[in-house]
Design an enzyme around this catalytic site. Structure first.
Site, PDB file in Angstrom:
ATOM      1  N   ARG A 184       4.061  93.894   6.306  1.00 56.65           N
ATOM      2  CA  ARG A 184       3.275  92.897   5.593  1.00 56.65           C
ATOM      3  C   ARG A 184       4.111  91.677   5.164  1.00 56.65           C
ATOM      4  NH1 ARG A 184      -1.185  94.593   2.582  1.00 56.65           N
ATOM      5  NH2 ARG A 184      -0.258  96.668   2.615  1.00 56.65           N
TER       6      ARG A 184
ATOM      7  N   CYS B 288     -23.632  94.946   8.984  1.00 60.24           N
ATOM      8  CA  CYS B 288     -24.756  95.634   8.353  1.00 60.24           C
ATOM      9  C   CYS B 288     -24.333  96.649   7.301  1.00 60.24           C
ATOM     10  CB  CYS B 288     -25.604  96.305   9.429  1.00 60.24           C
ATOM     11  SG  CYS B 288     -26.228  95.106  10.613  1.00 60.24           S
TER      12      CYS B 288
ATOM     13  N   PRO C   5      10.042  96.165   6.980  1.00 55.91           N
ATOM     14  CA  PRO C   5       8.931  95.375   6.459  1.00 55.91           C
ATOM     15  C   PRO C   5       7.862  95.102   7.526  1.00 55.91           C
ATOM     16  CG  PRO C   5      10.801  93.962   6.942  1.00 55.91           C
ATOM     17  CD  PRO C   5      11.271  95.371   7.167  1.00 55.91           C
TER      18      PRO C   5
HETATM   19  C1  LIG Z   1       3.429 100.948   7.095  1.00 57.08           C
HETATM   20  C2  LIG Z   1       4.850 101.310   7.161  1.00 57.08           C
HETATM   21  C3  LIG Z   1       5.827 100.340   6.961  1.00 57.08           C
HETATM   22  C4  LIG Z   1       5.505  98.909   6.596  1.00 57.08           C
HETATM   23  O1  LIG Z   1       4.860  98.751   5.392  1.00 57.08           O
HETATM   24  P1  LIG Z   1       4.570  97.282   4.829  1.00 57.08           P
HETATM   25  O2  LIG Z   1       3.897  97.502   3.547  1.00 57.08           O
HETATM   26  O3  LIG Z   1       3.705  96.588   5.815  1.00 57.08           O
HETATM   27  O4  LIG Z   1       5.897  96.600   4.690  1.00 57.08           O
HETATM   28  C5  LIG Z   1       7.141 100.708   7.104  1.00 57.08           C
HETATM   29  N1  LIG Z   1       7.483 101.970   7.433  1.00 57.08           N
HETATM   30  C6  LIG Z   1       6.579 102.939   7.622  1.00 57.08           C
HETATM   31  C7  LIG Z   1       7.016 104.293   7.992  1.00 57.08           C
HETATM   32  C8  LIG Z   1       5.232 102.642   7.500  1.00 57.08           C
HETATM   33  O5  LIG Z   1       4.329 103.608   7.683  1.00 57.08           O
END
Ligand SMILES: *Cc1c(COP(=O)(O)O)cnc(C)c1O
Length: 442
Positions: free
Chosen positions: A302, A370, A300
């Protein structure tokens, strides 16, 4: 302390840090710090991160999964927000790290993160990045394609160092989210087609220093539906079963990526981590029985950091276009938060110094850059805004600072970590000198 907080979380506005409350002055407070005071002390725009929310999200993840399946590892996707103090804090919570560049790896090392819990991602890692990963001995290199596998073979032979790898699999699963943040559909730049996975494992088995140890997939981001995850768990476990049957090689790791959505608007229908864990683990336990209890990994980003962050802006001008629209302009915008202009992302906000005032007008929050598209929030109900008011935008912890730019040569904001009435600066505001630090004057 945190058990009380977790109960509080579910009674709270799901799109605000869990410590947020309105104080006796009618100001919004986070981590015991009055946001109007923070704006006055550190200036605006200002990223504010709530330590309690970050720690409690980590614990929620760990409790939900480890409580049900001990052999689980939660790793944080550094690209959501990568700052040394933040990675230290997460490391302290026993979280591993997903890095997707040499830069993120460098910061993870500066934060003293445990190298064995680092997973190195990317669909086009450079030779230098692969060399660094091998040299440092990061936990896992997540190999995206056959070219990278061959490059890694050469690098490990030269260095005479082993590399434990996962293959990133393109599962052909579509998650319902914005096209740009969907990653598991067949037409994707990421991963090896599931039909080619066995060939990849067989090829790796012939390599002297490269050791295949598992499978990875990441289907996208800001996902609210559990079904694609269940489908993914089934698919990866079945694939691990085929690998075992055809090659005799066991998968030690089954990594199902990240992507769990958060509530940006206060109206999004998020699934609780407890429900997510319960459903995923049930299927995983069932499907992985014959695989020798592999480690279950989640990544995780986000959903760990997003809700913990808010951004404070000062309102500098107000423009009322009769019968059309009222704009309130703030001192930041697309350079500190590019998500609205990139994906039409929707945010919620309030006036931090008028947190209890009734919402009496509909306005559009314009940024200072801008581009006409530089609008942070279209049509939001707010109390009557005046010059100098402090706008607090919620859920800016993830993919704001990490995607920030210096467009219009505006320095990126400062960041403070708040807890228990104490605010600690963890990122300095960029000064004019920083803007030309890399310019070479002829
Ligand atoms: C971006 C990403 C995540 C995390 O995604 P979230 O939506 O922020 O939880 C996990 N693993 C990989 C490989 C990613 O590219």
């Amino acid at each position: 302390m945190l058990s009380d907080i977790q109960i509080f979380w579910y009674n709270h506005n799901m799109n605000q840090p869990i410590t947020s409350k309105v104080n006796e002055k009618g100001h919004l407070e986070i981590g015991g710090c009055d946001l109007a005071d923070l704006a006055a002390e550190f200036g605006t725009p200002l990223y504010v991160l709530d330590e309690v929310t970050i720690r409690s999200r980590c614990r929620e993840y760990k409790t939900a999964f480890k409580g049900r399946y001990d052999n689980t590892l939660i790793i944080y996707a550094c690209k959501a927000l990568c700052n040394t103090a933040v990675l230290k804090l997460l490391s302290d919570e026993g979280i591993g790290f997903d890095v997707s560049s040499g830069g993120e790896l460098y910061i993870a090392r500066k934060a003293n993160c445990d190298l064995k819990n680092i997973y190195f991602h990317g669909n086009n890692k450079s030779k230098k990045e692969l060399e660094e990963a091998v040299d440092l001995g990061v936990g896992r290199v997540v190999v995206d394609n056959f070219d990278e596998l061959k490059a890694l073979d050469a690098i490990t032979q030269k260095a005479k160092k082993k590399a434990d790898i996962l293959f990133r699999i393109n599962p052909g699963i579509e998650a319902h989210t914005h096209e740009f943040i969907q990653t598991g559909q067949i037409d994707s730049k990421f991963g090896i087609a599931k039909e080619k996975a066995i060939d990849a494992v067989k090829l790796a088995a012939k390599m002297k220093y490269v050791k295949f140890v598992g499978l990875h997939s990441h289907i996208g981001s800001q996902i609210f539906d559990i079904k694609p995850y269940i489908a993914l768990v089934e698919l990866l476990c079945d694939l691990a079963g085929s690998v075992l049957a055809e090659t005799g090689i066991k998968c030690e790791d089954i990594n199902i990526g990240g992507g769990i959505g958060i509530d940006y608007t206060g109206q999004d229908n998020v699934i609780s981590l407890d429900a997510v864990a319960s459903e995923i683990v049930e299927v995983f336990k069932n499907k992985s029985q014959k695989l020798g209890a592999p480690k279950l990994i989640l990544e995780p980003g986000r959903s760990i950091i997003g809700t913990a962050g808010v951004t404070l802006y000062s309102i500098g001008s107000i423009k009322d276009i009769p019968e059309i629209r009222k704009y309130i302009a703030v001192d930041g915008g697309m350079s500190d938060n590019p998500r609205p202009i990139l994906y039409g992302a929707v945010y919620d906000a309030l006036l931090a110094n008028k947190a209890n005032a009734p919402k009496t007008e509909k306005v559009t929050v314009a940024g200072r850059f801008c581009e006409s598209g530089d609008r942070l929030i279209k049509d939001i109900e707010l109390p009557k805004a005046e010059i100098g008011d402090i706008l607090c935008v919620f859920c800016t912890g993830a993919y704001n600072y990490s995607m920030a730019s210096n467009y219009n040569r505006v320095g990126r904001p400062a960041m403070v970590l708040v807890n228990n009435g104490i605010s600690s600066l963890i990122l300095k505001r960029e000064a004019y000198e920083d803007l030309i630090a890399n310019d070479v004057v002829l």
